[in-house]
Scaffold this motif. Structure first.
Motif, PDB file in Angstrom:
ATOM      1  N   GLY A  37       0.784  -1.226   0.000  1.00 43.88           N
ATOM      2  CA  GLY A  37       0.000   0.000   0.000  1.00 43.88           C
ATOM      3  C   GLY A  37       0.819   1.281   0.000  1.00 43.88           C
ATOM      4  N   GLN A  38       2.153   1.162  -0.062  1.00 49.04           N
ATOM      5  CA  GLN A  38       2.980   2.370  -0.098  1.00 49.04           C
ATOM      6  C   GLN A  38       2.822   3.101  -1.432  1.00 49.04           C
ATOM      7  OE1 GLN A  38       4.308  -0.633   0.789  1.00 49.04           O
ATOM      8  NE2 GLN A  38       4.915  -0.379   2.914  1.00 49.04           N
ATOM      9  N   ILE A  39       2.566   2.339  -2.495  1.00 50.75           N
ATOM     10  CA  ILE A  39       2.256   2.933  -3.793  1.00 50.75           C
ATOM     11  C   ILE A  39       0.796   2.601  -4.095  1.00 50.75           C
ATOM     12  CG2 ILE A  39       2.681   2.896  -6.285  1.00 50.75           C
ATOM     13  CD1 ILE A  39       5.552   2.119  -5.720  1.00 50.75           C
ATOM     14  N   GLN A  40      -0.011   3.628  -4.301  1.00 55.40           N
ATOM     15  CA  GLN A  40      -1.413   3.410  -4.633  1.00 55.40           C
ATOM     16  C   GLN A  40      -1.720   3.754  -6.083  1.00 55.40           C
ATOM     17  OE1 GLN A  40      -3.778   5.403  -1.701  1.00 55.40           O
ATOM     18  NE2 GLN A  40      -2.941   4.195  -0.037  1.00 55.40           N
ATOM     19  N   ASN A  41      -0.869   4.563  -6.684  1.00 55.37           N
ATOM     20  CA  ASN A  41      -1.054   4.967  -8.075  1.00 55.37           C
ATOM     21  C   ASN A  41       0.264   4.773  -8.823  1.00 55.37           C
ATOM     22  OD1 ASN A  41      -3.792   5.952  -7.785  1.00 55.37           O
ATOM     23  ND2 ASN A  41      -2.905   7.616  -6.615  1.00 55.37           N
ATOM     24  N   PRO A  42       0.501   3.555  -9.333  1.00 54.46           N
ATOM     25  CA  PRO A  42       1.751   3.320 -10.053  1.00 54.46           C
ATOM     26  C   PRO A  42       1.786   4.097 -11.369  1.00 54.46           C
ATOM     27  CG  PRO A  42       0.295   1.445 -10.289  1.00 54.46           C
ATOM     28  CD  PRO A  42      -0.355   2.374  -9.320  1.00 54.46           C
TER      29      PRO A  42
END
Length: 84
Positions: A37-42
């Motif tokens: 969940g650290q990246i939500q919009n790759p």
């Protein structure tokens, strides 16, 4: 988009993390961060590649697919038509 679920689906379909990385062009750390969940919009190319790989490798319930329900295989889709 639930990236963690997409990656878990790919793993459940038999792909390894290395195969996912190789076939999508993203880094292993990116997969880890998407799952955590650290990246939500790759970035768009990564997102597009993950979605395409998921569509190709994960069986979808729908037209002609086989779904397992209560340990019984059920075919979903159009009925068989026989010409006489």
């Amino acid at each position: 988009m639930n990236w963690k679920q997409i990656i878990e689906d790919l793993l459940a379909a038999g792909l390894t993390r290395a195969e996912i990385v190789d076939r999508t062009g993203c880094h292993n750390s990116t997969l880890t961060e998407l799952c955590g969940g650290q990246i939500q919009n790759p970035r768009f190319p990564v997102a597009q590649a993950l979605i395409a790989l998921h569509a190709k490798e994960v069986p979808q319930v729908g037209a002609g697919a086989t779904a397992t329900q209560n340990d019984k295989a059920t075919t979903v889709g159009s009925p068989v038509v026989a010409f006489v």
